[in-house]
Design an enzyme around this catalytic site. Structure first.
Site, PDB file in Angstrom:
ATOM      1  N   LYS A 242      -1.304  -9.915   9.639  1.00 27.24           N
ATOM      2  CA  LYS A 242      -2.159  -9.549   8.536  1.00 27.24           C
ATOM      3  C   LYS A 242      -1.625 -10.228   7.092  1.00 27.24           C
ATOM      4  O   LYS A 242      -0.502 -10.306   6.889  1.00 27.24           O
ATOM      5  CB  LYS A 242      -2.037  -8.098   8.445  1.00 27.24           C
ATOM      6  CG  LYS A 242      -2.968  -7.275   7.834  1.00 27.24           C
ATOM      7  CD  LYS A 242      -2.520  -5.510   8.040  1.00 27.24           C
ATOM      8  CE  LYS A 242      -3.450  -4.560   7.561  1.00 27.24           C
ATOM      9  NZ  LYS A 242      -3.015  -3.207   7.653  1.00 27.24           N
TER      10      LYS A 242
HETATM   11  O1  G3P Z   1      -5.192   0.308   6.876  1.00 27.69           O
HETATM   12  C1  G3P Z   1      -4.975   0.445   5.738  1.00 27.69           C
HETATM   13  C2  G3P Z   1      -4.582   1.563   5.397  1.00 27.69           C
HETATM   14  O2  G3P Z   1      -3.353   2.001   5.926  1.00 27.69           O
HETATM   15  C3  G3P Z   1      -4.739   1.998   3.854  1.00 27.69           C
HETATM   16  O3  G3P Z   1      -4.893   3.402   3.914  1.00 27.69           O
HETATM   17  O4  G3P Z   1      -4.929   5.510   2.945  1.00 27.69           O
HETATM   18  O5  G3P Z   1      -3.029   3.995   2.363  1.00 27.69           O
HETATM   19  O6  G3P Z   1      -5.522   3.893   1.524  1.00 27.69           O
HETATM   20  P1  G3P Z   1      -4.532   4.174   2.551  1.00 27.69           P
END
Ligand code: G3P
Length: 218
Positions: free
Chosen positions: A83
């Protein structure tokens, strides 16, 4: 549509794998920090449980460093997907890694143009962050729709749209309607997708009526 679990917690992966609904896993440095565990050990453990891609994120910010880290991460297991962040350096690293046969998930995508660049660089997955756009008052679903339309205009672009930063069942429904290839979601959202109050009340009534018959299937 493929479902990836967005977590670095091994017990969560074990629990959800049993449902047969999990096609892969995504992690990021924040999720690794939240798990409190060593990154390499965590990625190795998750890779041994899951057949599909497991995204492990580089932390270098220059392309050479990203490539070196990506190659290192790929040695952990065959199903590691490297990634990288959506920066120019990240795109250059994506080009090098994919040319060498490594799968790459380009993350932190917040615009259609960024997604177009990632596809041109040969990304395996592009990860547009829906929830974080919603957080700043921009409709994250519009981005998924724009990327779908652009990628469909150019069939030679093979990058899969991986809807990320999913916070709700509504995000899942809309991502599926738009045609995201993959969604990465927290275990809670995956569980919530199975819930409906009419299912719960209907089941309660069926079981109560069944009890009145005095019968048993076995
Ligand atoms: O896959 C990306 C994710 O982990 C981000 O999520 O909720 O931290 O914006 P969030």
């Amino acid at each position: 549509m493929k479902f990836f679990l967005d977590t670095a917690i091994i017990s969560e992966v074990e629990e959800m794998l049993g449902t047969g609904l999990v096609d892969g896993v995504t992690t990021n440095p924040s999720l690794i920090a939240k798990s409190g565990n060593d990154m390499s050990d965590t990625i190795a453990a998750i890779c041994s449980l899951v057949d599909g891609p497991v995204s492990a994120e580089v932390t270098a910010t220059n392309w050479q460093g990203m490539v070196t880290e990506g190659e290192h991460l790929r040695k952990i297991a065959d199903n590691v997907c490297v990634k990288v962040p959506l920066t120019l350096e990240g795109l250059r690293a994506t080009h090098h890694l994919t040319q060498a046969g490594h799968p790459v998930n380009v993350t932190l995508c917040f615009s259609a143009n960024q997604a177009l660049l990632a596809a041109k660089a040969g990304a395996t997955f592009i990860s547009p962050f829906i929830g974080r756009l919603d957080d700043i008052g921009v409709d994250g679903m519009d981005l998924i729709a724009d990327i779908r339309a652009i990628y469909d205009n150019y069939p030679e672009l093979e990058t899969e749209i991986l809807a990320a930063s999913i916070r709700s069942v509504g995000h899942m429904r809309e991502s599926a309607l738009i045609g995201a290839d993959v969604a990465t979601l927290p275990a809670k959202v995956m569980k919530d997708m199975a819930l409906h109050p009419l299912t719960s009340s209907g089941l309660e009534a069926f079981l109560s009526d069944w009890e009145k018959t005095g019968q048993s299937i076995l």
